[in-house]
Motif scaffolding. Structure first.
Motif, short mmCIF file in Angstrom:
data_model
loop_
_atom_site.label_atom_id
_atom_site.label_comp_id
_atom_site.label_asym_id
_atom_site.label_seq_id
_atom_site.Cartn_x
_atom_site.Cartn_y
_atom_site.Cartn_z
N ALA A 13 82.90 -32.38 83.30
CA ALA A 13 82.13 -34.11 83.01
C ALA A 13 83.79 -34.44 81.79
N ALA A 14 84.13 -33.75 81.03
CA ALA A 14 85.27 -34.03 80.10
C ALA A 14 86.30 -34.37 81.24
N ILE A 15 86.18 -33.46 82.43
CA ILE A 15 87.53 -34.11 82.58
C ILE A 15 87.36 -35.14 84.05
N VAL A 16 86.07 -35.41 84.24
CA VAL A 16 85.76 -36.52 85.25
C VAL A 16 86.27 -37.80 84.33
N LEU A 17 85.88 -37.84 82.86
CA LEU A 17 85.46 -38.49 82.23
C LEU A 17 87.34 -38.93 81.61
N TRP A 18 87.90 -37.94 81.21
CA TRP A 18 89.06 -37.97 81.51
C TRP A 18 90.45 -38.76 82.51
N TYR A 19 89.39 -38.51 84.00
CA TYR A 19 90.71 -39.32 85.04
C TYR A 19 89.81 -40.92 84.83
N ALA A 20 88.78 -40.94 84.70
CA ALA A 20 87.88 -41.98 84.94
C ALA A 20 88.88 -43.18 84.05
N ALA A 21 89.24 -42.61 82.71
CA ALA A 21 89.62 -43.69 81.59
C ALA A 21 91.19 -43.52 82.08
N LEU A 58 97.92 -43.16 79.33
CA LEU A 58 97.17 -41.65 78.67
C LEU A 58 97.49 -40.72 80.29
N PRO A 59 97.90 -39.17 80.32
CA PRO A 59 98.35 -38.53 81.27
C PRO A 59 97.04 -38.20 81.84
N ALA A 60 97.31 -38.24 83.15
CA ALA A 60 95.94 -37.42 84.03
C ALA A 60 95.55 -35.80 83.68
N PRO A 61 94.34 -34.92 83.80
CA PRO A 61 94.59 -34.26 83.22
C PRO A 61 95.80 -33.48 84.12
N HIS A 62 96.71 -33.06 85.94
CA HIS A 62 97.03 -32.41 86.80
C HIS A 62 98.76 -32.45 85.11
N GLN A 63 98.78 -34.08 85.67
CA GLN A 63 99.76 -34.12 84.89
C GLN A 63 100.39 -33.50 83.75
N VAL A 64 99.03 -33.12 82.54
CA VAL A 64 99.82 -32.33 81.54
C VAL A 64 99.42 -31.10 82.12
N MET A 65 98.95 -30.75 82.49
CA MET A 65 99.32 -28.92 82.88
C MET A 65 100.20 -28.93 84.01
N THR A 66 101.26 -30.03 84.19
CA THR A 66 102.17 -29.60 85.78
C THR A 66 102.93 -29.66 84.41
N GLU A 67 103.01 -30.36 83.23
CA GLU A 67 103.96 -30.17 81.69
C GLU A 67 103.91 -29.04 81.54
N LEU A 68 102.53 -28.54 81.12
CA LEU A 68 102.73 -27.19 80.59
C LEU A 68 103.42 -25.98 81.43
N TRP A 69 103.03 -25.98 82.52
CA TRP A 69 103.84 -25.06 83.82
C TRP A 69 104.84 -25.03 83.31
N GLN A 70 105.56 -26.33 83.81
CA GLN A 70 107.06 -26.41 83.21
C GLN A 70 107.47 -26.14 82.15
N THR A 71 107.53 -26.27 80.79
CA THR A 71 107.36 -26.29 79.45
C THR A 71 107.15 -24.77 78.65
N VAL A 72 106.06 -24.75 79.78
CA VAL A 72 105.94 -22.89 78.67
C VAL A 72 106.38 -21.76 79.92
N ALA A 256 101.48 -32.73 76.18
CA ALA A 256 101.90 -31.03 76.36
C ALA A 256 102.57 -30.38 75.08
N ALA A 257 102.83 -30.81 73.84
CA ALA A 257 102.82 -30.21 72.57
C ALA A 257 101.10 -30.69 71.58
N LEU A 258 100.16 -31.05 72.02
CA LEU A 258 98.62 -31.24 71.86
C LEU A 258 97.91 -29.75 72.08
N PHE A 259 98.41 -29.57 74.21
CA PHE A 259 97.44 -28.36 74.04
C PHE A 259 97.75 -27.73 73.71
N THR A 260 99.42 -27.28 73.28
CA THR A 260 99.86 -26.03 73.15
C THR A 260 99.20 -25.65 71.14
N ALA A 261 99.39 -26.33 70.70
CA ALA A 261 98.38 -26.29 69.75
C ALA A 261 97.30 -26.03 69.26
#
Length: 287
Positions: A13-21, A58-72, A256-261
């Motif tokens: 539900a959070a992911i769906v709301l995130w994409y909508a936002a 507001l980045p979409a979830p897949h954009q944040v995950m991609t940035e995390l993958w690239q920087t981690v 990405a930094a927020l998710f890492t934290a």
């Protein structure tokens, strides 16, 4: 598996709301660019555009995950663009500050429980210290320490300790006072000294409270370490990544930094929880 259904449901539900936002918050830019180009976007193209912007509000979830993958995963851990590198810098000051704050909190708690003067004088000051905004006091601490030649890890660790010691004080005081009057009287009938009563009764009784406070304290220590990196113009650490991302409008870097934290905090709390379970089990307090 069934016990994970509620968690997965909330997550979905959070992911769906995130994409909508993301569609709502990034839509203005997409419409403006389409108007400038003189084209009309279909609904599908409009939604796709809001989810693929280089600098979205507001980045979409897949954009944040991609940035995390690239920087981690895709960057060497020694690279200054690697979140592993920056995470380790923040983690170092977090652990040092947590150790200082925990040690100080335990000492204060023991003193408060065994000395009425400390209870009446130190505890109110400990409470009052937490009313001071950390964003106000952090620059002062760093400037003062820099003026006496103390730089680097230690100033950030002190700010982490400032945030983490209070939960430990409160938890340990509550735990050390948890034995009831009957238990304390029983120790007196055994002619136990104050030290013996402390080691045999008060200290074991405080362990559940102690570990609960440690979970709060270690998360607060991480917050303190990140905050300490913000007013100093630091170039290393998760706080520095947040700051540079805000300067240059790199929202993907910020998220990405927020998710890492968040992942780092959850991992630290989980480690404390694992130590808690093993410790309490060996003490016979947990099955």
């Amino acid at each position: 598996m069934k016990r994970f259904y509620p968690v997965l449901t909330v997550l979905g539900a959070a992911i769906v709301l995130w994409y909508a936002a993301a569609v709502w918050m990034n839509g203005a830019w997409a419409r403006d660019q389409a108007a400038r180009a003189g084209v009309t976007l279909s609904t599908t193209a409009f939604v796709a555009e809001t989810w693929t912007q280089d600098r979205p509000v507001l980045p979409a979830p897949h954009q944040v995950m991609t940035e995390l993958w690239q920087t981690v995963a895709m960057k060497p851990v020694t690279s200054k663009r690697s979140l592993v590198y920056h995470g380790w810098i923040t983690l170092s000051s977090t652990l040092l500050g947590f150790a200082i704050g925990t040690g100080l909190g335990i000492l204060l708690a023991v003193g408060i429980v065994h000395n009425r003067a400390m209870d009446m004088s130190v505890m109110p000051w400990a409470i009052a210290s937490q009313t001071i905004p950390i964003l106000a006091i952090a620059p002062m601490i760093i400037v003062v320490l820099n003026s006496v030649g103390i730089q680097g890890l230690v100033p950030k660790a002190i700010i982490s300790a400032y945030l983490s010691f209070f939960p430990v004080v409160v938890g340990m005081v509550k735990g050390l006072r948890s034995p009831d009057t009957m238990q304390l009287d029983l120790m007196k009938t055994y002619n136990a000294s104050g030290a013996q009563s402390f080691l045999a009764l008060r200290l074991p009784s405080s362990m559940p409270y102690f570990f609960t406070s440690l979970k709060i304290g270690i998360a607060a220590a991480l917050v303190g370490a990140i905050i300490a990196e913000l007013p100093t113009g630091a170039v290393r650490g998760l706080g520095a990544r947040l700051l540079s991302g805000s300067y240059y409008g790199q929202t993907l870097q910020i998220w990405a930094a927020l998710f890492t934290a968040a992942i780092l905090a959850a991992s630290l709390v989980a480690i404390v929880g694992m130590i808690q379970r093993r410790t309490l089990k060996r003490m016979g307090m947990q099955g």
